[in-house]
Every structure is written in structure tokens, then in C-alpha cells.
Design a protein around this motif. Structure first.
Motif, PDB file in Angstrom:
ATOM      1  N   TYR A   1       0.867  -1.173   0.000  1.00  0.00           N
ATOM      2  CA  TYR A   1       0.000   0.000   0.000  1.00  0.00           C
ATOM      3  C   TYR A   1       0.903   1.221   0.000  1.00  0.00           C
ATOM      4  O   TYR A   1       1.593   1.474   0.985  1.00  0.00           O
ATOM      5  N   ASN A   2       0.884   1.986  -1.073  1.00  0.00           N
ATOM      6  CA  ASN A   2       1.784   3.133  -1.152  1.00  0.00           C
ATOM      7  C   ASN A   2       1.213   4.390  -0.523  1.00  0.00           C
ATOM      8  O   ASN A   2       1.899   5.397  -0.471  1.00  0.00           O
TER       9      ASN A   2
ATOM     10  N   ILE B   1      -2.424   1.305  -4.961  1.00  0.00           N
ATOM     11  CA  ILE B   1      -1.602   2.432  -5.402  1.00  0.00           C
ATOM     12  C   ILE B   1      -2.506   3.640  -5.579  1.00  0.00           C
ATOM     13  O   ILE B   1      -3.491   3.593  -6.301  1.00  0.00           O
ATOM     14  N   ARG B   2      -2.127   4.702  -4.900  1.00  0.00           N
ATOM     15  CA  ARG B   2      -2.816   5.976  -5.032  1.00  0.00           C
ATOM     16  C   ARG B   2      -1.885   6.970  -5.705  1.00  0.00           C
ATOM     17  O   ARG B   2      -0.687   6.959  -5.494  1.00  0.00           O
TER      18      ARG B   2
ATOM     19  N   GLY C   1      -1.963  10.840  -5.611  1.00  0.00           N
ATOM     20  CA  GLY C   1      -2.713  11.919  -4.979  1.00  0.00           C
ATOM     21  C   GLY C   1      -3.919  11.306  -4.302  1.00  0.00           C
ATOM     22  O   GLY C   1      -3.801  10.366  -3.522  1.00  0.00           O
ATOM     23  N   PHE C   2      -5.098  11.791  -4.642  1.00  0.00           N
ATOM     24  CA  PHE C   2      -6.315  11.242  -4.060  1.00  0.00           C
ATOM     25  C   PHE C   2      -6.978  10.208  -4.963  1.00  0.00           C
ATOM     26  O   PHE C   2      -7.973   9.609  -4.599  1.00  0.00           O
ATOM     27  N   ALA C   3      -6.411  10.011  -6.158  1.00  0.00           N
ATOM     28  CA  ALA C   3      -6.986   9.058  -7.106  1.00  0.00           C
ATOM     29  C   ALA C   3      -6.458   7.648  -6.835  1.00  0.00           C
ATOM     30  O   ALA C   3      -5.255   7.443  -6.705  1.00  0.00           O
ATOM     31  N   LEU C   4      -7.358   6.703  -6.753  1.00  0.00           N
ATOM     32  CA  LEU C   4      -6.995   5.299  -6.582  1.00  0.00           C
ATOM     33  C   LEU C   4      -6.697   4.725  -7.961  1.00  0.00           C
ATOM     34  O   LEU C   4      -7.545   4.750  -8.850  1.00  0.00           O
TER      35      LEU C   4
END
Length: 153
Positions: free
Chosen positions: A62-63, A115-116, A118-121
Motif C-alpha cells: 500500500y503506497n 496504489i494511489r 494523490g487522491f486518485a486510486l
């Protein structure tokens, strides 16, 4: 991904860092130091995950913990700025490039990957660990290399 390919991606990123001359980023984007700190932090996460995969231990990648400004700023302070970050990235990149050759059949081990950006998954699923390392070299590092180029005044 071959270790030589990954090494070239890291070398391109390091060349951008060492070229310097970065302008302040647009609002909401990372400074050059934060980009470098993010890659350093991510390298450590990649290494921990790879060691777990090689040991046969269940693991997740989880980054999202590597993205927050306070954590990045702490790494920057610890390294003393961009030159120290470049040194630390050179060392971590050697280690990441070195584990590629050790993966063998373990590269097919499924690791739940989140992986995110910014706020985008971007990713939230089990992936073969070798594929995650391939994405790191082919997409992640070049994206940050381009990000640094865009910050050059």
C-alpha cells in the motif's frame, strides 16, 4: 523487468535531480525534494515487500503512507535536502535493482496492491509482484522524472 532496464529508469531520475534548477511547483504539487523523498520512501516499501515475498510471507503493498507531505518533509530533513536525497536514492535504487534478479518464480506471487496517485486510486487488487516492480520501472519512475523536468525553471 530486467535489472538493467530498471537501473536506466533510476539513472534518468537521478540525472534530473542532480541537474537541479527547480522552480517552485504549481499549487498543490510536490517540490523537487518531495518527489525525491517519495521515491526514496517507496523504494523502502518495495524492498520490504520483496523481502517478504522472497521469504514466503503474506504481504500487502500500500503506497498511500508514502504520499503525505509530513512524512516526505521528515525524509528531506533527515537527508539534508536534495543532494542528500540523491545519495540516498542512489543507494536505495541499487538495492531495488539488485533484488530483481533474486525474484525468479517469486515474481508470480500475488501481492494485494493499493496504489494511489494523490487522491486518485489507481490500483486496488492482487498483482504478481514482478508486475508491480515492472510498473515501478516503466511508469512510476518515468512519471516522476517528467515531473522533475516540468519543475525546471
Amino acid at each position: 523487468m530486467e535489472a538493467a532496464e530498471l537501473r536506466r529508469a533510476y539513472d534518468a531520475l537521478l540525472a534530473e535531480i542532480e541537474a537541479g534548477g527547480f522552480a517552485p511547483p504549481p499549487p498543490g504539487q510536490w517540490r523537487a525534494e518531495q518527489v525525491a523523498a517519495h521515491v526514496v520512501a517507496n523504494d523502502e516499501l518495495l524492498l520490504r515487500t520483496t523481502e517478504a515475498v522472497l521469504a514466503g510471507s503474506p504481504w500487502v503493498y500500500y503506497n498511500h503512507n508514502e504520499l503525505h507531505n509530513p512524512q516526505l518533509d521528515a525524509i528531506i530533513a533527515e537527508c539534508g535536502g536534495l543532494p542528500g536525497l540523491a545519495d540516498r536514492l542512489r543507494e536505495s535504487s541499487e538495492r531495488v535493482s539488485g533484488v530483481i534478479g533474486r525474484l525468479g518464480v517469486h515474481g508470480e506471487t500475488l501481492v494485494h496492491t493499493l496504489i494511489r496517485d494523490g487522491f486518485a486510486l489507481r490500483v486496488d487488487e492482487p498483482l504478481p509482484w514482478g508486475r508491480v516492480l515492472d510498473l515501478h520501472g516503466r511508469l512510476h519512475l518515468p512519471t516522476h522524472t517528467d515531473q522533475l523536468r516540468a519543475l525546471r525553471a
